[in-house]
Design an enzyme around this catalytic site. Structure first.
Site: not given
Length: 206
Positions: A171-172
């Protein structure tokens, strides 16, 4: 302090700031980024810089911390991205963050529903955008992603073919890819493709 792409990243865990990452501290009672022991006041951020606020907050931090930071940066030309859940995310919407990135389950929890397909996600991504976020990027793991952009565009992509190795940090990477793609071409379709490629590359790597 100018990292690659002129971006600052703040990532917090539930208990303590991530070791070695940019942490949040205070300078004379005000918020500041702390990197390697050096305090960097929010006033150091310039027009065109990006600030990513990601993760749950330590118990020692106020629930309003992300909202407070965005309120300080309003009208400064900073690209702010928020990857958080629940009230942490909802509280920042009045300050129109450039990007918010819930996953499909987090988006469903915000609206008290279960979202399984891209078609089901679209109206709720649009609703979150209408509540204040400029762009809403919804990750769906192996099902790809959906983007509702600030110009009214809806973008959908499947996940690339590959073997899941480690989803931690995907996600990052997706957020970073979106910001990098936007800064590169100022085009949301390109930013979205870069986001999906970045998140998938992370998930397919050790």
């Amino acid at each position: 302090f100018k990292p690659a792409y002129g971006s600052f990243i703040l990532e917090l865990t539930k208990d303590e700031p991530v070791g070695g990452a940019i942490e949040l501290g205070t300078v004379t009672g005000d918020y500041a980024l702390v990197l390697g022991g050096e305090a960097i006041g929010l006033e150091k951020l310039e027009d065109g810089d990006a600030l990513v606020l990601a993760g749950s907050i330590p118990r020692s931090m106020p629930e309003s911390i992300y909202r407070d930071i965005l309120s300080r940066l309003q009208d400064h030309g900073i690209l702010t991205a928020v990857d958080a859940t629940g009230s942490l995310l909802l509280n920042v919407l009045e300050y129109r963050p450039f990007l918010v990135k819930p996953n499909q389950h987090e988006l469903g929890e915000l609206f008290h529903t279960e979202l399984r397909t891209q078609e089901e996600i679209v109206p709720f991504a649009v609703k979150l955008r209408d509540m204040g976020a400029r762009n809403v990027l919804v990750s769906m793991g192996g099902q790809g992603a959906v983007l509702a952009d600030e110009n009214g565009g809806i973008h959908r992509l499947p996940a690339p073919n590959g073997t899941l190795v480690n989803a931690v940090g995907a996600g990052d990477s997706m957020v970073a890819g979106f910001l990098a793609g936007w800064m590169e071409q100022k085009d949301y379709a390109h930013a979205f493709r870069t986001a999906v490629a970045s998140g998938s590359a992370s998930a397919f790597s050790e």
